[in-house]
Design a protein around this motif. Structure first.
Motif, PDB file in Angstrom:
ATOM      1  N   LYS A   1      29.761  -8.586   4.941  1.00  0.00           N
ATOM      2  CA  LYS A   1      31.007  -8.860   4.213  1.00  0.00           C
ATOM      3  C   LYS A   1      32.046  -9.456   5.158  1.00  0.00           C
ATOM      4  N   LEU A   2      32.076  -8.925   6.370  1.00  0.00           N
ATOM      5  CA  LEU A   2      33.086  -9.376   7.327  1.00  0.00           C
ATOM      6  C   LEU A   2      32.811 -10.803   7.792  1.00  0.00           C
ATOM      7  N   VAL A   3      31.551 -11.131   8.004  1.00  0.00           N
ATOM      8  CA  VAL A   3      31.217 -12.462   8.493  1.00  0.00           C
ATOM      9  C   VAL A   3      31.483 -13.531   7.430  1.00  0.00           C
ATOM     10  N   GLU A   4      31.446 -13.146   6.166  1.00  0.00           N
ATOM     11  CA  GLU A   4      31.794 -14.087   5.087  1.00  0.00           C
ATOM     12  C   GLU A   4      33.261 -14.498   5.174  1.00  0.00           C
ATOM     13  N   GLU A   5      34.102 -13.571   5.633  1.00  0.00           N
ATOM     14  CA  GLU A   5      35.542 -13.827   5.722  1.00  0.00           C
ATOM     15  C   GLU A   5      35.908 -14.520   7.040  1.00  0.00           C
ATOM     16  N   TYR A   6      35.213 -14.168   8.098  1.00  0.00           N
ATOM     17  CA  TYR A   6      35.525 -14.717   9.428  1.00  0.00           C
ATOM     18  C   TYR A   6      34.346 -15.562   9.910  1.00  0.00           C
ATOM     19  N   THR A   7      34.156 -16.703   9.259  1.00  0.00           N
ATOM     20  CA  THR A   7      32.985 -17.529   9.532  1.00  0.00           C
ATOM     21  C   THR A   7      32.994 -18.145  10.929  1.00  0.00           C
ATOM     22  N   GLU A   8      34.174 -18.208  11.571  1.00  0.00           N
ATOM     23  CA  GLU A   8      34.243 -18.831  12.895  1.00  0.00           C
ATOM     24  C   GLU A   8      34.309 -17.791  14.019  1.00  0.00           C
ATOM     25  N   ASP A   9      34.241 -16.503  13.672  1.00  0.00           N
ATOM     26  CA  ASP A   9      34.329 -15.433  14.679  1.00  0.00           C
ATOM     27  C   ASP A   9      32.926 -15.132  15.211  1.00  0.00           C
ATOM     28  N   GLU A  10      32.604 -15.694  16.355  1.00  0.00           N
ATOM     29  CA  GLU A  10      31.240 -15.552  16.866  1.00  0.00           C
ATOM     30  C   GLU A  10      30.913 -14.135  17.310  1.00  0.00           C
ATOM     31  N   GLN A  11      31.930 -13.341  17.613  1.00  0.00           N
ATOM     32  CA  GLN A  11      31.672 -11.966  18.031  1.00  0.00           C
ATOM     33  C   GLN A  11      31.098 -11.137  16.879  1.00  0.00           C
ATOM     34  N   ILE A  12      31.566 -11.417  15.657  1.00  0.00           N
ATOM     35  CA  ILE A  12      31.034 -10.703  14.488  1.00  0.00           C
ATOM     36  C   ILE A  12      29.569 -11.092  14.274  1.00  0.00           C
ATOM     37  N   TYR A  13      29.263 -12.385  14.407  1.00  0.00           N
ATOM     38  CA  TYR A  13      27.871 -12.834  14.305  1.00  0.00           C
ATOM     39  C   TYR A  13      27.011 -12.125  15.364  1.00  0.00           C
ATOM     40  N   PHE A  14      27.566 -12.016  16.564  1.00  0.00           N
ATOM     41  CA  PHE A  14      26.822 -11.405  17.666  1.00  0.00           C
ATOM     42  C   PHE A  14      26.503  -9.936  17.362  1.00  0.00           C
ATOM     43  N   GLU A  15      27.515  -9.208  16.873  1.00  0.00           N
ATOM     44  CA  GLU A  15      27.284  -7.802  16.525  1.00  0.00           C
ATOM     45  C   GLU A  15      26.239  -7.685  15.424  1.00  0.00           C
ATOM     46  N   LEU A  16      26.297  -8.604  14.467  1.00  0.00           N
ATOM     47  CA  LEU A  16      25.355  -8.581  13.353  1.00  0.00           C
ATOM     48  C   LEU A  16      23.929  -8.883  13.847  1.00  0.00           C
ATOM     49  N   MET A  17      23.800  -9.849  14.739  1.00  0.00           N
ATOM     50  CA  MET A  17      22.473 -10.165  15.285  1.00  0.00           C
ATOM     51  C   MET A  17      21.901  -8.978  16.055  1.00  0.00           C
ATOM     52  N   LYS A  18      22.747  -8.264  16.786  1.00  0.00           N
ATOM     53  CA  LYS A  18      22.274  -7.102  17.543  1.00  0.00           C
ATOM     54  C   LYS A  18      21.826  -5.977  16.607  1.00  0.00           C
ATOM     55  N   LEU A  19      22.511  -5.839  15.467  1.00  0.00           N
ATOM     56  CA  LEU A  19      22.080  -4.841  14.489  1.00  0.00           C
ATOM     57  C   LEU A  19      20.725  -5.208  13.883  1.00  0.00           C
ATOM     58  N   TYR A  20      20.557  -6.488  13.564  1.00  0.00           N
ATOM     59  CA  TYR A  20      19.250  -6.927  13.057  1.00  0.00           C
ATOM     60  C   TYR A  20      18.168  -6.714  14.120  1.00  0.00           C
ATOM     61  N   ASN A  21      18.537  -6.823  15.363  1.00  0.00           N
ATOM     62  CA  ASN A  21      17.586  -6.593  16.448  1.00  0.00           C
ATOM     63  C   ASN A  21      17.135  -5.134  16.478  1.00  0.00           C
ATOM     64  N   HIS A  22      18.068  -4.228  16.133  1.00  0.00           N
ATOM     65  CA  HIS A  22      17.734  -2.800  16.108  1.00  0.00           C
ATOM     66  C   HIS A  22      16.636  -2.499  15.090  1.00  0.00           C
ATOM     67  N   ILE A  23      16.649  -3.246  13.985  1.00  0.00           N
ATOM     68  CA  ILE A  23      15.642  -2.985  12.949  1.00  0.00           C
ATOM     69  C   ILE A  23      14.471  -3.975  13.045  1.00  0.00           C
ATOM     70  N   GLY A  24      14.492  -4.801  14.088  1.00  0.00           N
ATOM     71  CA  GLY A  24      13.371  -5.697  14.346  1.00  0.00           C
ATOM     72  C   GLY A  24      13.232  -6.874  13.393  1.00  0.00           C
ATOM     73  N   ASP A  25      14.346  -7.318  12.808  1.00  0.00           N
ATOM     74  CA  ASP A  25      14.287  -8.442  11.867  1.00  0.00           C
ATOM     75  C   ASP A  25      14.626  -9.743  12.604  1.00  0.00           C
ATOM     76  N   ILE A  26      13.599 -10.337  13.237  1.00  0.00           N
ATOM     77  CA  ILE A  26      13.794 -11.550  14.023  1.00  0.00           C
ATOM     78  C   ILE A  26      14.233 -12.720  13.147  1.00  0.00           C
ATOM     79  N   ASP A  27      13.669 -12.818  11.958  1.00  0.00           N
ATOM     80  CA  ASP A  27      14.012 -13.925  11.056  1.00  0.00           C
ATOM     81  C   ASP A  27      15.500 -13.896  10.681  1.00  0.00           C
TER      82      ASP A  27
END
Length: 383
Positions: free
Chosen positions: A314-340
């Motif tokens: 939800k947050l990344v939809e609002e802050y599309t240019e905030d790369e730190q939010i993308y980074f946190e989201l990618m790290k969370l996906y990494n925790h659950i092993g979702d490479i795609d």
């Protein structure tokens, strides 16, 4: 009998107006004044039904006298007396009951009183709504609850009256100097013109708020105004206060935090281009972002990664240019092993940064992506 007051700084004009008005069979003149301040003091005690006011007076003009009279008694009717057509037009613009070019004639007074009777028959005395909560919604526009769970905007006489009210609502309970309002709304006007326009639009605001009774009290204090709300709920402003009052987040109260996150809509007067709204919009979105970050951190600490991902999406939809939010989201996906999912977010980040700032992701994110995605994908291919 209809109780009336008359104000004119010229004694001869005042005496003449009093003679004509007193001669009307339905009017009782309970006070005539050359001093507007004395009129204001007497009005608090006598509560007249109608006031006849000269517009052009030294120190306090008729527009400001009308404004202060209506502050004490919103159901009073105002009639302006003027020797100048330009002031008559201005009086008409503030929706007075009537405006009369001096000298006042009996025949002209009859027309004014006919108009008064029609208004009283049509509108009567507005019932107080102070025992009922009035709800306001702030979205693209400001809407008032007219029936249960039904909201609609009200009609403002001028665009500046609407802007004035929105500013006072945003700062309700706070003293706002007249000079601040004049600079905010009429920066291109001289002091005399902007002061007159302010009185006019304060009058218009009071007129628009009249049907809501004591829910709104606009007080004139020294050289400024204070808007007081009585039994009024303003969704976004109430949301802001509730957010500040939340206790420290724990697994036990995280649902309360999440409800606050989900109830926020980032539409604070979005259809209005008032420059002064931007700081408040920034405060609200920053607060919303902070709540999401608190909830995400709490979920992450307790290994509830899927719930954390839902909120960050939800947050990344609002802050599309905030790369730190993308980074946190990618790290969370990494925790659950979702490479795609990581790869999809990385591609999306590249596209947004290219469009918004024409730059690639930071070296930190690129290095992390190479280690956690590209190398893993290569290892999977080699296997």
């Amino acid at each position: 009998m209809i109780k009336a007051m008359i104000v004119d700084d010229e004694q001869l004009a005042l005496d003449y107006a009093k003679k004509i008005i007193s001669g009307h069979s339905e009017i009782e003149v309970i006070g005539s004044f050359t001093d507007p301040v004395a009129c204001l003091e007497a009005a608090e005690i006598e509560a007249p039904h109608i006031a006849f006011l000269d517009i052009q007076m030294p120190e306090i003009n008729g527009l400001e006298v009308a404004e202060r009279l209506l502050e004490e008694n919103p159901n009073m009717y105002i009639v302006f007396l003027t020797a100048y057509d330009i002031f008559a037009v201005e009086a008409f613009e503030i929706d007075a009951l009537d405006y009369i070019i001096k000298p006042l004639k009996k025949e002209r007074l009859e027309k004014t009183m006919d108009r008064y009777q029609r208004h009283v028959m049509t509108y009567g005395v507005k019932e107080s709504t102070k025992e009922k909560v009035l709800r306001l919604q702030i979205g693209d526009y400001l809407s008032f609850e007219t029936e249960k769970n039904m909201f609609s905007p009200i009609v403002w006489r001028t665009a500046k009256a609407q802007e004035l009210f929105v500013y006072l609502l945003q700062n309700h309970g706070t003293y706002v100097e007249k000079e601040t309002l004049m600079e905010l709304l009429w920066e291109d006007k001289n002091l005399e013109s902007s002061a007159s326009l302010l009185y006019t639009n304060v009058y218009n605001v009071r007129k628009a708020l009249k049907p809501f009774g004591k829910h709104f009290v606009l007080k004139n204090r020294l050289d400024g105004y204070v808007l007081e709300l009585n039994d009024v709920e303003v969704d976004v402003l109430d949301w802001e206060q509730q957010s500040y009052q939340l206790p420290a987040i724990t697994p036990e109260n995280i649902a309360e935090y999440e409800q606050m996150v989900l109830s926020f809509e980032n539409k604070y007067f979005m259809k209005h281009d008032y420059v002064w709204l931007e700081p408040k919009r920034h405060i609200l979105t920053k607060l919303w972002k902070s709540l999401i970050e608190d909830v995400v951190q709490c979920y992450t600490e307790h290994n509830e990664f899927e719930k954390a991902i839902q909120l960050l999406e939800k947050l990344v939809e609002e802050y599309t240019e905030d790369e730190q939010i993308y980074f946190e989201l990618m790290k969370l996906y990494n925790h659950i092993g979702d490479i795609d999912a990581i790869a999809a977010k990385y591609r999306s980040l590249i596209q947004h940064l290219r469009r918004e700032v024409d730059a690639p992701p930071s070296s930190e994110i690129q290095d992390w992506y190479k280690i956690n995605v590209i190398k893993k994908l290569k290892l999977n291919i080699e296997k």
